[in-house]
Motif scaffolding. Structure first.
Motif, mmCIF file in Angstrom:
data_model
loop_
_atom_site.group_PDB
_atom_site.id
_atom_site.type_symbol
_atom_site.label_atom_id
_atom_site.label_comp_id
_atom_site.label_asym_id
_atom_site.label_seq_id
_atom_site.Cartn_x
_atom_site.Cartn_y
_atom_site.Cartn_z
ATOM 1 N N ALA A 123 0.827 -1.208 0.000
ATOM 2 C CA ALA A 123 0.000 0.000 0.000
ATOM 3 C C ALA A 123 0.862 1.259 0.000
ATOM 4 O O ALA A 123 0.565 2.230 -0.702
ATOM 5 N N ARG A 124 1.937 1.254 0.767
ATOM 6 C CA ARG A 124 2.786 2.444 0.868
ATOM 7 C C ARG A 124 3.501 2.755 -0.441
ATOM 8 O O ARG A 124 3.846 3.904 -0.709
ATOM 9 N N THR A 125 3.780 1.737 -1.244
ATOM 10 C CA THR A 125 4.592 1.933 -2.445
ATOM 11 C C THR A 125 3.799 1.764 -3.733
ATOM 12 O O THR A 125 4.352 1.921 -4.819
ATOM 13 N N ALA A 126 2.520 1.466 -3.652
ATOM 14 C CA ALA A 126 1.732 1.196 -4.852
ATOM 15 C C ALA A 126 1.554 2.429 -5.716
ATOM 16 O O ALA A 126 1.348 3.532 -5.213
ATOM 17 N N VAL A 127 1.652 2.240 -7.019
ATOM 18 C CA VAL A 127 1.315 3.295 -7.968
ATOM 19 C C VAL A 127 0.094 2.883 -8.778
ATOM 20 O O VAL A 127 -0.273 3.556 -9.732
ATOM 21 N N ARG A 128 -0.525 1.767 -8.384
ATOM 22 C CA ARG A 128 -1.757 1.293 -9.005
ATOM 23 C C ARG A 128 -2.803 1.096 -7.908
ATOM 24 O O ARG A 128 -2.454 0.800 -6.749
ATOM 25 N N ALA A 163 -8.439 12.159 -2.408
ATOM 26 C CA ALA A 163 -9.773 11.592 -2.250
ATOM 27 C C ALA A 163 -10.554 11.695 -3.551
ATOM 28 O O ALA A 163 -11.310 10.781 -3.921
ATOM 29 N N ALA A 164 -10.375 12.806 -4.271
ATOM 30 C CA ALA A 164 -11.054 12.972 -5.557
ATOM 31 C C ALA A 164 -10.588 11.936 -6.560
ATOM 32 O O ALA A 164 -11.380 11.427 -7.370
ATOM 33 N N ARG A 165 -9.311 11.588 -6.514
ATOM 34 C CA ARG A 165 -8.799 10.554 -7.415
ATOM 35 C C ARG A 165 -9.448 9.201 -7.106
ATOM 36 O O ARG A 165 -9.753 8.426 -8.020
ATOM 37 N N THR A 241 -14.468 -0.659 1.175
ATOM 38 C CA THR A 241 -14.258 0.747 1.488
ATOM 39 C C THR A 241 -13.299 1.330 0.467
ATOM 40 O O THR A 241 -12.188 0.822 0.280
ATOM 41 N N LEU A 242 -13.726 2.396 -0.194
ATOM 42 C CA LEU A 242 -12.922 3.078 -1.212
ATOM 43 C C LEU A 242 -12.320 4.328 -0.583
ATOM 44 O O LEU A 242 -13.035 5.173 -0.044
ATOM 45 N N ILE A 243 -10.995 4.437 -0.664
ATOM 46 C CA ILE A 243 -10.318 5.537 0.013
ATOM 47 C C ILE A 243 -9.058 5.903 -0.763
ATOM 48 O O ILE A 243 -8.460 5.050 -1.435
ATOM 49 N N GLY A 244 -8.671 7.165 -0.683
ATOM 50 C CA GLY A 244 -7.462 7.616 -1.360
ATOM 51 C C GLY A 244 -6.279 7.625 -0.415
ATOM 52 O O GLY A 244 -6.414 7.872 0.782
ATOM 53 N N ALA A 245 -5.102 7.363 -0.963
ATOM 54 C CA ALA A 245 -3.863 7.426 -0.183
ATOM 55 C C ALA A 245 -3.210 8.772 -0.407
ATOM 56 O O ALA A 245 -3.342 9.373 -1.471
ATOM 57 N N ARG A 246 -2.509 9.241 0.610
ATOM 58 C CA ARG A 246 -1.790 10.506 0.494
ATOM 59 C C ARG A 246 -0.327 10.243 0.225
ATOM 60 O O ARG A 246 0.220 9.237 0.627
ATOM 61 N N PRO A 275 -4.001 5.242 -5.104
ATOM 62 C CA PRO A 275 -2.859 6.115 -4.817
ATOM 63 C C PRO A 275 -2.901 7.383 -5.636
ATOM 64 O O PRO A 275 -3.634 7.483 -6.632
ATOM 65 N N PRO A 276 -2.088 8.365 -5.262
ATOM 66 C CA PRO A 276 -1.972 9.569 -6.089
ATOM 67 C C PRO A 276 -1.407 9.205 -7.456
ATOM 68 O O PRO A 276 -0.762 8.166 -7.624
#
Length: 282
Positions: A123-128, A163-165, A241-246, A275-276
């Motif tokens: 999760a910390r390193t994902a770009v997908r 979050a918008a992403r 649960t759908l959530i965005g990472a910072r 992720p962003p």
């Protein structure tokens, strides 16, 4: 849609793969291509003379591959050596995958299991986008905690760009999502701020109804975000649960927000973490 499905070849991950309902969910969102990946740590060998751990792992992937193939997916298998989260994210990036799927059973002191620290590191390193599918022990072995993965989605937002992403991922779930709940958790905000949050959620809800033709409800709460999100998961019966990472970094490493990290690490619901957008390399 192309996905990387990471497996540690355990009974728990077999339970997730063999769930007909979960396979239907992947089919319903347009998944056609599955890349089944297992990672053998560098310090692991088969322990048997004349045998190779990577070869053993490839053979062990065959039954899981057949499950996906019988369900109609195009499947490729991959065996990599190294650090699991790096290999998982590396393959997803190389293939330009639309999503990564991992199973999680929470903390356990077992080697080479996609649990605990490995899931957090992915999760910390994902770009997908990353789907964390919860698996639980049952009297007969293991089973997915909640089937119908995307049927009832809880979207948690702080109205940030990240979050918008995550919100923008909703259209990809068309065909599988029947109901959505939109949640904003604020601090000790005044009534005007709360009304503004309600209006912004209402706009998002109206947009979703128009785009996807689904039932949508909204909720604005104040308090601890993790506690309020988990309480809302239970209240609305959310299956994911759908959530965005910072986080931003040219090295494409994410520093998860404390809320997202806690939901991934300690939650019991399936989580779809978006992720962003990755910064293009120079």
């Amino acid at each position: 849609m192309r996905i990387v499905f990471a497996t540690d070849l355990s009974d728990a991950n077999e339970a997730a793969i063999e769930s007909r309902t979960c396979l239907d969910c992947l089919d319903n969102i347009g998944v056609t291509e599955v890349h089944l990946l297992t990672v053998v740590p560098d310090n692991v060998s088969s322990g048997l003379p004349g045998m190779d751990a990577a070869t053993d792992a490839r053979e062990a992937l065959a039954p899981q591959r057949r499950v996906f193939e019988r369900a109609g997916f195009d499947v490729e298998t991959h065996v990599a050596r190294g650090t699991p989260h790096r290999r998982i994210n590396g393959l997803a990036e190389r293939l330009d995958a639309d999503m990564i799927v991992v199973g999680s059973r929470g903390e356990a002191p077992l080697r080479n299991r996609l649990i605990g620290g490995t899931v957090r590191n992915v999760a910390r390193t994902a770009v997908r986008p990353l789907l964390v599918e919860r698996i639980e022990e049952t009297p007969d072995g293991h089973a997915v905690r909640k089937e119908h993965l995307f049927q009832n989605v809880l979207y948690a937002t702080d109205f940030s760009e990240n979050a918008a992403r995550a919100y923008d991922f909703f259209p990809a779930l068309t065909g599988a999502t029947e109901r959505a709940s939109l949640l904003h958790v604020g601090g000790r905000e005044d009534s005007a701020s709360m009304r503004d949050a309600e209006e912004r959620l209402d706009e998002l809800a109206s947009d979703l109804r128009d785009q996807m033709g689904i039932d949508v409800e909204t909720s604005v709460r104040s308090g601890n975000p993790v506690e309020e999100i988990t309480a809302e998961e239970e209240r609305v019966g959310a299956t994911t649960t759908l959530i965005g990472a910072r986080g931003t970094s040219r090295l494409r490493r994410l520093l998860l927000g404390s809320t997202a990290e806690s939901i991934v690490a300690r939650g019991t619901n399936n989580v779809l973490l978006v992720p962003p957008e990755a910064t293009p390399s120079r």
